[in-house]
Scaffold this motif. Structure first.
Motif, PDB file in Angstrom:
ATOM      1  N   ASP A   1       0.847  -1.188   0.000  1.00 26.81           N
ATOM      2  CA  ASP A   1       0.000   0.000   0.000  1.00 26.81           C
ATOM      3  C   ASP A   1       0.890   1.248   0.000  1.00 26.81           C
ATOM      4  O   ASP A   1       1.668   1.469   0.925  1.00 26.81           O
ATOM      5  N   ARG A   2       0.778   2.055  -1.038  1.00 26.19           N
ATOM      6  CA  ARG A   2       1.591   3.263  -1.152  1.00 26.19           C
ATOM      7  C   ARG A   2       0.778   4.529  -0.857  1.00 26.19           C
ATOM      8  O   ARG A   2       1.273   5.643  -1.046  1.00 26.19           O
ATOM      9  N   SER A   3      -0.462   4.379  -0.408  1.00 27.42           N
ATOM     10  CA  SER A   3      -1.302   5.556  -0.182  1.00 27.42           C
ATOM     11  C   SER A   3      -0.726   6.525   0.848  1.00 27.42           C
ATOM     12  O   SER A   3      -0.943   7.737   0.724  1.00 27.42           O
ATOM     13  N   PRO A   4       0.032   6.070   1.884  1.00 28.58           N
ATOM     14  CA  PRO A   4       0.610   7.063   2.795  1.00 28.58           C
ATOM     15  C   PRO A   4       1.567   8.032   2.105  1.00 28.58           C
ATOM     16  O   PRO A   4       1.794   9.132   2.608  1.00 28.58           O
ATOM     17  N   LEU A   5       2.124   7.634   0.958  1.00 30.20           N
ATOM     18  CA  LEU A   5       3.013   8.537   0.241  1.00 30.20           C
ATOM     19  C   LEU A   5       2.252   9.718  -0.357  1.00 30.20           C
ATOM     20  O   LEU A   5       2.842  10.767  -0.630  1.00 30.20           O
ATOM     21  N   ALA A   6       0.941   9.547  -0.575  1.00 30.11           N
ATOM     22  CA  ALA A   6       0.176  10.588  -1.252  1.00 30.11           C
ATOM     23  C   ALA A   6       0.168  11.889  -0.459  1.00 30.11           C
ATOM     24  O   ALA A   6       0.310  12.970  -1.027  1.00 30.11           O
ATOM     25  N   ASP A   7       0.012  11.803   0.864  1.00 28.16           N
ATOM     26  CA  ASP A   7      -0.003  13.019   1.674  1.00 28.16           C
ATOM     27  C   ASP A   7       1.340  13.727   1.599  1.00 28.16           C
ATOM     28  O   ASP A   7       1.398  14.960   1.495  1.00 28.16           O
ATOM     29  N   ARG A   8       2.418  12.979   1.644  1.00 24.83           N
ATOM     30  CA  ARG A   8       3.745  13.591   1.553  1.00 24.83           C
ATOM     31  C   ARG A   8       3.943  14.248   0.191  1.00 24.83           C
ATOM     32  O   ARG A   8       4.515  15.322   0.076  1.00 24.83           O
ATOM     33  N   PHE A   9       3.471  13.584  -0.862  1.00 22.20           N
ATOM     34  CA  PHE A   9       3.586  14.138  -2.200  1.00 22.20           C
ATOM     35  C   PHE A   9       2.812  15.452  -2.305  1.00 22.20           C
ATOM     36  O   PHE A   9       3.320  16.450  -2.828  1.00 22.20           O
ATOM     37  N   ASP A  10       1.574  15.462  -1.814  1.00 23.39           N
ATOM     38  CA  ASP A  10       0.743  16.652  -1.927  1.00 23.39           C
ATOM     39  C   ASP A  10       1.320  17.821  -1.139  1.00 23.39           C
ATOM     40  O   ASP A  10       1.195  18.981  -1.542  1.00 23.39           O
ATOM     41  N   GLU A  11       1.965  17.534  -0.021  1.00 28.61           N
ATOM     42  CA  GLU A  11       2.598  18.598   0.745  1.00 28.61           C
ATOM     43  C   GLU A  11       3.713  19.274  -0.051  1.00 28.61           C
ATOM     44  O   GLU A  11       3.985  20.458   0.105  1.00 28.61           O
ATOM     45  N   LEU A  12       4.365  18.515  -0.919  1.00 32.40           N
ATOM     46  CA  LEU A  12       5.471  19.049  -1.705  1.00 32.40           C
ATOM     47  C   LEU A  12       4.994  19.954  -2.825  1.00 32.40           C
ATOM     48  O   LEU A  12       5.647  20.946  -3.151  1.00 32.40           O
ATOM     49  N   PHE A  13       3.865  19.639  -3.435  1.00 38.18           N
ATOM     50  CA  PHE A  13       3.492  20.310  -4.663  1.00 38.18           C
ATOM     51  C   PHE A  13       2.212  21.128  -4.595  1.00 38.18           C
ATOM     52  O   PHE A  13       2.014  22.004  -5.413  1.00 38.18           O
ATOM     53  N   ASP A  14       1.354  20.809  -3.690  1.00 32.82           N
ATOM     54  CA  ASP A  14       0.047  21.461  -3.699  1.00 32.82           C
ATOM     55  C   ASP A  14      -0.127  22.377  -2.503  1.00 32.82           C
ATOM     56  O   ASP A  14       0.338  22.072  -1.411  1.00 32.82           O
ATOM     57  N   GLY A  15      -0.803  23.490  -2.731  1.00 31.94           N
ATOM     58  CA  GLY A  15      -1.296  24.256  -1.621  1.00 31.94           C
ATOM     59  C   GLY A  15      -2.680  23.721  -1.273  1.00 31.94           C
ATOM     60  O   GLY A  15      -2.960  22.536  -1.415  1.00 31.94           O
ATOM     61  N   THR A  16      -3.530  24.617  -0.836  1.00 24.22           N
ATOM     62  CA  THR A  16      -4.900  24.218  -0.571  1.00 24.22           C
ATOM     63  C   THR A  16      -5.805  25.274  -1.178  1.00 24.22           C
ATOM     64  O   THR A  16      -5.338  26.284  -1.724  1.00 24.22           O
ATOM     65  N   GLU A  17      -7.087  25.050  -1.124  1.00 21.59           N
ATOM     66  CA  GLU A  17      -8.058  26.023  -1.607  1.00 21.59           C
ATOM     67  C   GLU A  17      -9.178  26.111  -0.587  1.00 21.59           C
ATOM     68  O   GLU A  17      -9.461  25.154   0.129  1.00 21.59           O
ATOM     69  N   ALA A  18      -9.790  27.279  -0.541  1.00 18.58           N
ATOM     70  CA  ALA A  18     -10.873  27.490   0.418  1.00 18.58           C
ATOM     71  C   ALA A  18     -11.884  28.456  -0.182  1.00 18.58           C
ATOM     72  O   ALA A  18     -11.576  29.191  -1.132  1.00 18.58           O
ATOM     73  N   ILE A  19     -13.082  28.452   0.369  1.00 19.09           N
ATOM     74  CA  ILE A  19     -14.076  29.447  -0.012  1.00 19.09           C
ATOM     75  C   ILE A  19     -14.291  30.375   1.173  1.00 19.09           C
ATOM     76  O   ILE A  19     -13.985  30.039   2.320  1.00 19.09           O
ATOM     77  N   LEU A  20     -14.828  31.534   0.887  1.00 19.01           N
ATOM     78  CA  LEU A  20     -15.133  32.485   1.940  1.00 19.01           C
ATOM     79  C   LEU A  20     -16.408  32.081   2.674  1.00 19.01           C
ATOM     80  O   LEU A  20     -17.329  31.500   2.074  1.00 19.01           O
ATOM     81  N   GLN A  21     -16.458  32.409   3.952  1.00 22.93           N
ATOM     82  CA  GLN A  21     -17.654  32.144   4.736  1.00 22.93           C
ATOM     83  C   GLN A  21     -18.885  32.774   4.085  1.00 22.93           C
ATOM     84  O   GLN A  21     -19.951  32.163   4.006  1.00 22.93           O
ATOM     85  N   GLU A  22     -18.709  33.960   3.517  1.00 22.57           N
ATOM     86  CA  GLU A  22     -19.848  34.670   2.918  1.00 22.57           C
ATOM     87  C   GLU A  22     -20.335  34.009   1.628  1.00 22.57           C
ATOM     88  O   GLU A  22     -21.448  34.265   1.163  1.00 22.57           O
ATOM     89  N   ASP A  23     -19.495  33.144   1.020  1.00 26.82           N
ATOM     90  CA  ASP A  23     -19.876  32.467  -0.229  1.00 26.82           C
ATOM     91  C   ASP A  23     -20.464  31.081   0.004  1.00 26.82           C
ATOM     92  O   ASP A  23     -20.788  30.375  -0.957  1.00 26.82           O
ATOM     93  N   LEU A  24     -20.600  30.689   1.254  1.00 28.43           N
ATOM     94  CA  LEU A  24     -21.010  29.327   1.556  1.00 28.43           C
ATOM     95  C   LEU A  24     -22.363  28.984   0.929  1.00 28.43           C
ATOM     96  O   LEU A  24     -22.542  27.923   0.327  1.00 28.43           O
ATOM     97  N   GLY A  25     -23.320  29.899   1.030  1.00 29.18           N
ATOM     98  CA  GLY A  25     -24.638  29.649   0.463  1.00 29.18           C
ATOM     99  C   GLY A  25     -24.602  29.544  -1.052  1.00 29.18           C
ATOM    100  O   GLY A  25     -25.222  28.647  -1.648  1.00 29.18           O
ATOM    101  N   ASP A  26     -23.868  30.456  -1.694  1.00 32.29           N
ATOM    102  CA  ASP A  26     -23.763  30.416  -3.155  1.00 32.29           C
ATOM    103  C   ASP A  26     -23.033  29.164  -3.616  1.00 32.29           C
ATOM    104  O   ASP A  26     -23.362  28.590  -4.668  1.00 32.29           O
ATOM    105  N   TYR A  27     -22.045  28.737  -2.842  1.00 33.85           N
ATOM    106  CA  TYR A  27     -21.305  27.525  -3.189  1.00 33.85           C
ATOM    107  C   TYR A  27     -22.239  26.310  -3.153  1.00 33.85           C
ATOM    108  O   TYR A  27     -22.251  25.495  -4.078  1.00 33.85           O
TER     109      TYR A  27
END
Length: 835
Positions: free
Chosen positions: A739-765
């Protein structure tokens, strides 16, 4: 279906897939036959893979095809059939384990049968757990690592209709014989003769035990056994996914000799000649390193090279080599996809592979109201149009994830995900075999990512691939590292001096970009009616400068597209807003915009690093903070882009240095973004050439000066260390079916940031999610509200588990983007720390 044999009555009622989303249920034999067909298509497209021949000789594709036709045979179990038809809530067992029971009487060759067993067992989950024991339960864990007594095993599998087993066994033997697969010599090899008694459950129990014992006792010590295992898993899972999605693969490569002849013909018809470096690139057989400034036909040179490699590989190994064109930024990938689509005469030939590929296709599918497409009729509501476009975009992105197209534009990091292997990512490794890779604009000053890319290039070469590295700004140190990483020679081609006019004149200042003197100089150029580009190193500075200068731009160009006279662009905008901003910039400052408008337009764009290689724009003057020399040369390229005017001013201001909050090394960074040492080294070189035009060919020597410093020596050691680390941790595949799935978190930390929405956009989202009855299409429409943030800023967000999205309490403006994230338990995110 090719190679399929008609199923007998009882067997024809056995299902592989239940009815869902408008699709009728699929019979087991139809699915197995379709998977066998898909495996054959993969074999025809990929061709002979030489790296596997030490492990399996020429039996690789026969093993894949046997595993494809038998992978779901275990679904004949009564428990599975009751579950899939709704007569029982769950079965709780693994159908792939029972599938093993059909193999002993079908395949005589023990080694071939073992490889087929591995392909069957691992097409959904790992054979054994990861080293740390995390992730899903593996096949070995579920069945006692082969030590489960037969009686217990039989009780867990439950009832299996012997009549259906016999029919399926005959069907498998006859279908395999029709497909020309090597099989057993006994009577089961053909349909018709009496089948010997087959206890499929006992046979599965025995073969599972043998397979697990082989894993534990033999390991993967044979020549290339590790990579062969990953390739086998990738081929079986990909064939399964293709058949399940009823997908098809493109069988032609449009980048080939015909394209090369067409490019030459177009140049001749236009009264132009190919540059020497373009001709030389097209004559190379093997790896390529190309140095050529922007505007000298670097892309065309790379395509001429790729066309030659496609012809070589197809002639040597058969198949249809895939061509991957990689770029570091999403916007530049989207632009290249459109360019290649126009060049090849069909956008549908180009796959776009990055984290927001569906968003790219959505933007391409949504047309103005007066421009209906065939599959999105005119006269329907805008919401309906967007939903229809979203469904189309999701479908197109899904096809690319199934490797449909033979030409794909991507970030390097999408291809690096093959390092994660396993049922999800092993297909990326298979698709890399015998392929052609164009790596455009590698950033040398990022040693970690560069090291990982070099390690992966070594894997591509091992898989029979050819690799080209292209850059307008490529130091000798990087060329040497690339050459050392590859086994075969790397052919170096460089543009000739004088092939591009001098487009820029350096001006250095002794005050920072945000100082009053700098702002006054920018304002003077705006008032003079020039097109002014200001590039800051971080978001906070960009927002500050835009605030100080935008009103001047609007006043100067009142009545001339006033809404676009001043534009701010950085990475902290909502996805939908950023796409609209980029279109506004292209419409006003794009290299074709002046021709369309009949004149060049002045105005202001303030941006961060996102503008460096993402937009085909042309400004009169650049003001920028000091940055690594490669980045600055890219920024220079946004000014006087076509070289049609005398050298334009590229004005560089010193950066401010200090520690970065997210970095605990104590090192100083330029404006919180770039390491201090290379920025200072480049700054000294620019000061030595203050007031002089830039010779872009000779600028490569400036880079060599930077990389000859003590920092450059340390950088080189860092790249080598990271290359070895990525190989050892991700690409060694010493336990390919763990099982190599634990490597996925380490990989994502290297290359990806994250994304979020604003609290005020929650309903529209949430409303956008519900706009489409298709879940993926609804999420795509909702993604317009997402704002990129660095990975460490995730702690400032809360996870809305119902909607599956991070939510932040922040301040946002359509014109300025994200300006503030409110503190959470003492945490604070400063926009100045990231670009």
């Amino acid at each position: 279906m090719t190679g399929a044999v008609r199923a007998e009555a009882a067997l024809s009622r056995a299902l592989a897939k239940s009815a869902q989303r408008g699709r009728s249920a699929e019979s087991l034999t139809d699915h197995l036959a379709a998977t066998l067909t898909a495996a054959g298509e993969l074999a025809a497209r990929v061709g002979r893979i030489t790296v596997v021949e030490g492990a399996v000789g020429r039996s690789f594709w026969p093993a894949v095809r046997w595993a494809a036709v038998s992978h779901d045979a275990g679904k004949v179990a009564d428990g599975f059939q009751k579950m899939i038809t709704g007569r029982a809530p769950t079965w709780g067992q693994r159908h792939e384990v029972l599938s093993l029971g059909f193999l002993p009487l079908l395949i005589d060759d023990e080694a071939l049968r073992r490889w087929v067993a591995f392909g069957v067992l691992t097409h959904h989950r790992a054979l054994v757990p990861s080293a740390d024991g995390t992730g899903k339960l593996s096949i070995g864990q579920l069945y006692g690592h082969g030590g489960l007594p037969l009686a217990d095993f039989r009780a867990r599998i439950g009832a299996v209709d012997p009549a259906i087993v016999a029919e399926l066994h005959r069907w498998l033997a006859a279908t395999a014989a029709t497909a020309g697969l090597p099989a057993a010599a006994g009577p089961s090899a053909a349909a018709g003769p009496q089948l010997p008694d087959l206890d499929v459950v006992a046979a599965a129990h025995t073969l599972l035990d043998e397979t697990l014992r082989y894993w534990e006792e033999q390991g993967w010590t044979g020549v290339d056994h590790d990579l062969t295992a990953i390739l086998l898993q990738g081929a079986v899972t990909l064939a399964d996914h293709l058949s399940s999605a009823h997908g098809t693969l493109h069988g032609d490569q449009p980048i080939g000799p015909a394209l090369a002849a067409r490019l030459v013909g177009e140049f001749t018809a236009a009264g132009r000649q190919l540059h020497r470096h373009q001709r030389q690139a097209g004559d190379v057989s093997g790896h390529l390193l190309l140095r050529a400034p922007t505007g000298t036909g670097k892309t065309e040179a790379s395509l001429l090279w790729a066309a030659a490699q496609v012809a070589d590989l197809a002639a040597t190994l058969g198949g249809v080599p895939r061509v991957f064109y990689t770029l570091p930024y999403l916007a530049s990938i989207n632009a290249m996809a459109r360019r290649l689509g126009a060049l090849l005469g069909d956008d549908d030939l180009i796959g776009v592979s990055h984290s927001r590929a569906a968003s790219y296709h959505l933007a391409a599918a949504i047309c103005a109201e007066d421009e209906p497409t065939d599959d999105i009729p005119d006269g329907i509501r805008d919401d309906e149009r967007r939903v229809a476009a979203a469904r189309k975009a999701v479908s197109r992105a899904a096809a690319t994830r199934l490797f449909r197209e033979t030409v794909r534009v991507s970030t390097p990091y999408q291809l690096l995900r093959g390092a994660l292997a396993g049922p999800v990512h092993a297909g990326i490794v298979l698709d890399s075999a015998n392929s052609v890779f164009i790596l455009d604009e590698l950033h040398a000053y990022e040693p970690v990512r560069l090291g990982y890319i070099l390690a992966t290039a070594q894997l591509w070469e091992r898989l029979g691939g050819r690799v080209a590295v292209l850059s307008a700004t490529l130091p000798t140190a990087l060329a040497e590292l690339f050459g050392a990483a590859m086994r075969a020679p790397v052919h170096q081609v460089s543009a000739e001096p004088g092939c591009v006019p001098q487009r820029h004149r350096i001006g250095v200042r002794d005050h920072t970009l945000t100082s009053p003197d700098a702002v006054d100089e920018m304002r003077d150029r705006l008032v003079a009616g020039e097109a002014v580009l200001v590039v800051a190193n971080n978001v906070a500075q960009a927002q500050q400068l835009y605030d100080e200068l935008s009103s001047d731009a609007h006043r100067r160009h009142e009545g001339d597209g006033v809404a676009d006279a001043a534009i701010l662009l950085h990475s902290r905008f909502k996805r939908g807003d950023r796409s609209r901003i980029e279109r506004r910039i292209i419409n006003r400052y794009g290299t074709r915009a002046a021709t369309a408008a009949g004149r060049r337009r002045g105005g202001l764009v303030v941006a961060t690093q996102v503008v460096e290689v993402s937009l085909d724009v042309d400004f009169d003057v650049l003001f920028t903070s000091a940055a690594p020399l490669e980045a600055l040369l890219q920024r220079f390229g946004r000014v006087n882009r076509l070289g049609a005017r005398p050298p334009a001013d590229a004005i560089v201001h010193p950066a401010a240095y200090g520690p970065r909050r997210a970095d605990r090394s104590g090192r100083d960074y330029a404006d919180g973004v770039y390491p201090r040492e290379p920025v200072e080294a480049g700054w000294r070189i620019l000061c030595d050439h203050d007031g002089q035009p830039v010779d872009e060919i000779q600028a490569g020597g400036w880079l060599d000066e930077v990389y000859a410093t003590a920092w450059g020596q340390a950088w080189r050691a860092d790249v080598e260390r990271e290359r070895r680390r990525f190989h050892d941790e991700f690409l060694s595949f010493t336990e390919p079916y763990a099982d190599r799935s634990p490597l996925a978190d380490r990989f994502d930390e290297l290359f990806d940031g994250t994304e979020a929405i604003l609290q005020e956009d929650l309903g529209d989202y949430e409303s956008a999610l519900q706009l489409a009855d298709h879940k993926a299409a609804g999420r795509l429409l909702a993604d317009d509200f997402l704002i990129p943030m660095p990975a460490y800023a995730a702690r400032l967000a809360r996870l809305d588990r119902k909607l599956g999205v991070r939510v932040v309490d922040g301040v946002y403006d359509d014109e300025y983007g994200l300006t503030k994230v409110n503190a959470v338990e003492g945490e604070r995110y400063r926009l100045g720390e990231v670009f």
